[in-house]
Design a protein around this motif. Structure first.
Motif, PDB file in Angstrom:
ATOM      1  N   VAL A  53       0.858  -1.187   0.000  1.00 31.27           N
ATOM      2  CA  VAL A  53       0.000   0.000   0.000  1.00 31.27           C
ATOM      3  C   VAL A  53       0.889   1.231   0.000  1.00 31.27           C
ATOM      4  CG1 VAL A  53      -1.800   1.261   1.226  1.00 31.27           C
ATOM      5  CG2 VAL A  53      -1.779  -1.237   1.300  1.00 31.27           C
ATOM      6  N   THR A  54       0.665   2.150  -0.945  1.00 27.29           N
ATOM      7  CA  THR A  54       1.432   3.388  -1.002  1.00 27.29           C
ATOM      8  C   THR A  54       0.551   4.483  -1.587  1.00 27.29           C
ATOM      9  OG1 THR A  54       3.563   4.335  -1.665  1.00 27.29           O
ATOM     10  CG2 THR A  54       2.396   3.001  -3.310  1.00 27.29           C
ATOM     11  N   GLY A  55       1.065   5.706  -1.643  1.00 27.67           N
ATOM     12  CA  GLY A  55       0.304   6.820  -2.194  1.00 27.67           C
ATOM     13  C   GLY A  55       0.677   8.123  -1.530  1.00 27.67           C
ATOM     14  N   SER A  56       0.157   9.226  -2.064  1.00 25.80           N
ATOM     15  CA  SER A  56       0.525  10.551  -1.558  1.00 25.80           C
ATOM     16  C   SER A  56      -0.235  10.941  -0.305  1.00 25.80           C
ATOM     17  CB  SER A  56       0.303  11.604  -2.647  1.00 25.80           C
ATOM     18  OG  SER A  56      -1.043  11.604  -3.081  1.00 25.80           O
ATOM     19  N   GLY A  57      -1.293  10.217   0.047  1.00 24.19           N
ATOM     20  CA  GLY A  57      -1.996  10.443   1.308  1.00 24.19           C
ATOM     21  C   GLY A  57      -1.544   9.432   2.340  1.00 24.19           C
ATOM     22  N   ALA A  58      -2.382   9.209   3.366  1.00 21.86           N
ATOM     23  CA  ALA A  58      -2.094   8.169   4.351  1.00 21.86           C
ATOM     24  C   ALA A  58      -2.168   6.800   3.683  1.00 21.86           C
ATOM     25  CB  ALA A  58      -3.087   8.255   5.502  1.00 21.86           C
ATOM     26  N   GLY A  59      -1.545   5.805   4.310  1.00 21.09           N
ATOM     27  CA  GLY A  59      -1.621   4.458   3.776  1.00 21.09           C
ATOM     28  C   GLY A  59      -2.983   3.832   4.030  1.00 21.09           C
ATOM     29  N   VAL A  60      -3.287   3.581   5.310  1.00 18.87           N
ATOM     30  CA  VAL A  60      -4.573   3.007   5.714  1.00 18.87           C
ATOM     31  C   VAL A  60      -5.147   3.839   6.848  1.00 18.87           C
ATOM     32  CG1 VAL A  60      -5.770   0.977   6.639  1.00 18.87           C
ATOM     33  CG2 VAL A  60      -3.830   0.674   5.071  1.00 18.87           C
ATOM     34  N   ILE A  61      -6.410   4.250   6.706  1.00 20.04           N
ATOM     35  CA  ILE A  61      -7.162   4.907   7.783  1.00 20.04           C
ATOM     36  C   ILE A  61      -8.328   3.994   8.152  1.00 20.04           C
ATOM     37  CG2 ILE A  61      -8.663   6.844   8.398  1.00 20.04           C
ATOM     38  CD1 ILE A  61      -6.947   8.658   6.744  1.00 20.04           C
ATOM     39  N   MET A  62      -8.610   3.906   9.453  1.00 22.64           N
ATOM     40  CA  MET A  62      -9.702   3.051   9.903  1.00 22.64           C
ATOM     41  C   MET A  62     -10.409   3.692  11.073  1.00 22.64           C
ATOM     42  SD  MET A  62      -9.393  -0.765  11.464  1.00 22.64           S
ATOM     43  CE  MET A  62     -10.525  -1.229  12.761  1.00 22.64           C
ATOM     44  N   SER A  63     -11.754   3.575  11.109  1.00 23.13           N
ATOM     45  CA  SER A  63     -12.541   4.089  12.228  1.00 23.13           C
ATOM     46  C   SER A  63     -13.921   3.444  12.226  1.00 23.13           C
ATOM     47  CB  SER A  63     -12.690   5.616  12.138  1.00 23.13           C
ATOM     48  OG  SER A  63     -13.365   6.114  13.274  1.00 23.13           O
ATOM     49  N   GLY A  64     -14.413   3.091  13.417  1.00 23.71           N
ATOM     50  CA  GLY A  64     -15.792   2.648  13.562  1.00 23.71           C
ATOM     51  C   GLY A  64     -16.057   1.205  13.199  1.00 23.71           C
ATOM     52  N   SER A  65     -15.024   0.373  13.146  1.00 16.23           N
ATOM     53  CA  SER A  65     -15.192  -1.054  12.893  1.00 16.23           C
ATOM     54  C   SER A  65     -14.359  -1.844  13.897  1.00 16.23           C
ATOM     55  CB  SER A  65     -14.780  -1.427  11.469  1.00 16.23           C
ATOM     56  OG  SER A  65     -15.654  -0.851  10.524  1.00 16.23           O
ATOM     57  N   GLU A  66     -14.828  -3.047  14.222  1.00 12.15           N
ATOM     58  CA  GLU A  66     -14.147  -3.878  15.205  1.00 12.15           C
ATOM     59  C   GLU A  66     -13.675  -5.188  14.571  1.00 12.15           C
ATOM     60  OE1 GLU A  66     -15.730  -3.179  19.484  1.00 12.15           O
ATOM     61  OE2 GLU A  66     -17.524  -3.425  18.226  1.00 12.15           O
ATOM     62  N   ASP A  67     -12.687  -5.787  15.238  1.00 10.60           N
ATOM     63  CA  ASP A  67     -12.159  -7.093  14.825  1.00 10.60           C
ATOM     64  C   ASP A  67     -11.656  -7.084  13.384  1.00 10.60           C
ATOM     65  OD1 ASP A  67     -12.873  -8.151  17.355  1.00 10.60           O
ATOM     66  OD2 ASP A  67     -14.927  -8.448  16.650  1.00 10.60           O
ATOM     67  N   VAL A  68     -10.997  -6.019  13.016  1.00  8.96           N
ATOM     68  CA  VAL A  68     -10.399  -5.912  11.690  1.00  8.96           C
ATOM     69  C   VAL A  68      -8.989  -6.508  11.735  1.00  8.96           C
ATOM     70  CG1 VAL A  68      -9.552  -4.304   9.945  1.00  8.96           C
ATOM     71  CG2 VAL A  68     -11.778  -3.938  11.006  1.00  8.96           C
ATOM     72  N   LEU A  69      -8.637  -7.283  10.713  1.00  6.17           N
ATOM     73  CA  LEU A  69      -7.331  -7.927  10.629  1.00  6.17           C
ATOM     74  C   LEU A  69      -6.570  -7.424   9.416  1.00  6.17           C
ATOM     75  CD1 LEU A  69      -5.222 -10.115  11.373  1.00  6.17           C
ATOM     76  CD2 LEU A  69      -6.583 -11.742  10.036  1.00  6.17           C
ATOM     77  N   LEU A  70      -5.340  -6.950   9.646  1.00  7.36           N
ATOM     78  CA  LEU A  70      -4.400  -6.621   8.581  1.00  7.36           C
ATOM     79  C   LEU A  70      -3.215  -7.568   8.714  1.00  7.36           C
ATOM     80  CD1 LEU A  70      -4.289  -2.703   8.807  1.00  7.36           C
ATOM     81  CD2 LEU A  70      -5.945  -4.145   7.603  1.00  7.36           C
ATOM     82  N   GLU A  71      -2.907  -8.304   7.656  1.00 15.00           N
ATOM     83  CA  GLU A  71      -1.855  -9.316   7.741  1.00 15.00           C
ATOM     84  C   GLU A  71      -1.038  -9.347   6.454  1.00 15.00           C
ATOM     85  OE1 GLU A  71      -1.540 -13.855   9.418  1.00 15.00           O
ATOM     86  OE2 GLU A  71      -3.224 -13.391   8.085  1.00 15.00           O
ATOM     87  N   HIS A  72       0.267  -9.485   6.614  1.00 19.43           N
ATOM     88  CA  HIS A  72       1.204  -9.541   5.487  1.00 19.43           C
ATOM     89  C   HIS A  72       1.026  -8.336   4.556  1.00 19.43           C
ATOM     90  CE1 HIS A  72       1.088 -14.055   6.375  1.00 19.43           C
ATOM     91  NE2 HIS A  72       2.277 -13.632   6.727  1.00 19.43           N
TER      92      HIS A  72
END
Length: 324
Positions: free
Chosen positions: A66-85
């Motif tokens: 994941v790349t880009g000129s903004g933030a990579g990953v933004i998250m809010s308001g969700s539970e039990d989210v998994l980011l792997e590899h």
């Protein structure tokens, strides 16, 4: 993301220039072949390359760069989210920014590399988070002032005033600016991890701490604590582990080779002091640990309650101190 709820989306090798938004009650499982072969590059028109919004509990993202000129990953308001590899790299904003502004939020990050972000590698605010096997490194300062460059910041939420919880294990935080791991109004456990080679700020040559705690958590009505276990804190600047107004336990940990800042200050291994805003003392228990090869002070105590057992402080070099 145009997919039905709970869908599994397989992503073939390639570079995809787009912004992904996962929201509106449509959790998905997104699987790439591997980060070396699948990259999502943000267009720069959105806040982040990937935005995980409310009502997407159980979302999973695997095997992507994941790349880009903004933030990579933004998250809010969700539970039990998994980011792997994942490989989140060279973003124009924070690498991973997670907060509870849109509701209760929790995240699990595993076996991932977050590097070359701008401002912060990771920000957690008012969330429950677990990190296992994660490397956070080489965060860049923000232009034009050349401030920040922090590895990970764990803080209270400005929207809900809720504190965060963090469990980080088998991870590395290295070669960032200002501070490797900053804990503000948070219950944090750092286990079997390495925090090293974090350097002073580009803007003024100050700080560069390995682990640092923030002040005034009592004013926010949030308890703050740190358990540091079976870890190595080495080759940082100013202070290896800085504690203020917090309950802390350090066990079976090595803190070594803290250097001076640009103005010749610091060189301390572990510092425990009273919160100068609230008057709350630090309570520290340190056991079976080693503090060695610091430039000024191995263990600094001020207005704090400290119990030290089976702990060795050695080879501090007073001749190199700015106070000598």
């Amino acid at each position: 993301l145009a997919a039905p709820p709970d869908a599994m989306v397989a992503v073939a090798a390639g570079t995809y220039v787009e912004d992904l938004e996962i929201y509106q009650g449509k959790p998905v499982r997104l699987w790439g072949v591997c980060p070396e072969q699948v990259e999502i590059e943000g267009t720069g028109t959105e806040q982040a390359t990937i935005y995980i919004r409310m009502l997407t509990d159980g979302t999973e993202i695997h095997g992507l760069a994941v790349t880009g000129s903004g933030a990579g990953v933004i998250m809010s308001g969700s539970e039990d989210v998994l980011l792997e590899h994942l490989w989140i790299h060279d973003s124009g904003g924070d690498g991973l920014h997670v907060r509870d502004a849109l509701g209760p939020t929790s995240i699990d990050v595993r076996s991932s590399l977050i590097e070359g972000a701008q401002g912060h590698g990771v920000v957690l605010a008012g969330v429950d988070a677990a990190f296992e096997g994660v490397v956070i490194r080489t965060t860049r300062p923000r232009p034009p002032e050349q401030t920040l460059g922090r590895g990970m910041v764990v803080a209270t939420s400005t929207e809900t005033t809720s504190g965060s919880t963090l469990a980080i294990r088998n991870s590395v935080i290295e070669r960032n600016r200002d501070v490797g791991l900053l804990i503000e109004c948070c219950a944090a456990t750092v286990d079997s991890s390495v925090v090293r080679q974090n350097r002073p700020r580009e803007s003024d040559g100050l700080r560069g701490r390995g682990i640092s705690t923030g002040a005034s958590c009592t004013l926010a009505g949030v308890d703050s604590s740190l358990t540091l276990r079976s870890s190595v804190i080495e080759d940082n600047a100013d202070v290896g582990v800085f504690l203020t107004g917090i309950d802390a336990a350090i066990e079976s940990t090595v803190v070594r080779r803290t250097s001076l800042t640009g103005d010749g200050r610091g060189g301390w291994g572990v510092a425990a002091q009273v919160d100068t805003v609230t008057g709350v003392a630090t309570s520290l228990e340190i056991r079976s640990s080693l503090l060695e090869d610091h430039r000024d002070i191995g263990l600094y105590l001020s207005g704090s309650e400290v119990t030290a057992t089976s702990t060795r402080v050695r080879r501090t070099d007073p001749e190199q101190s700015a106070l000598a």
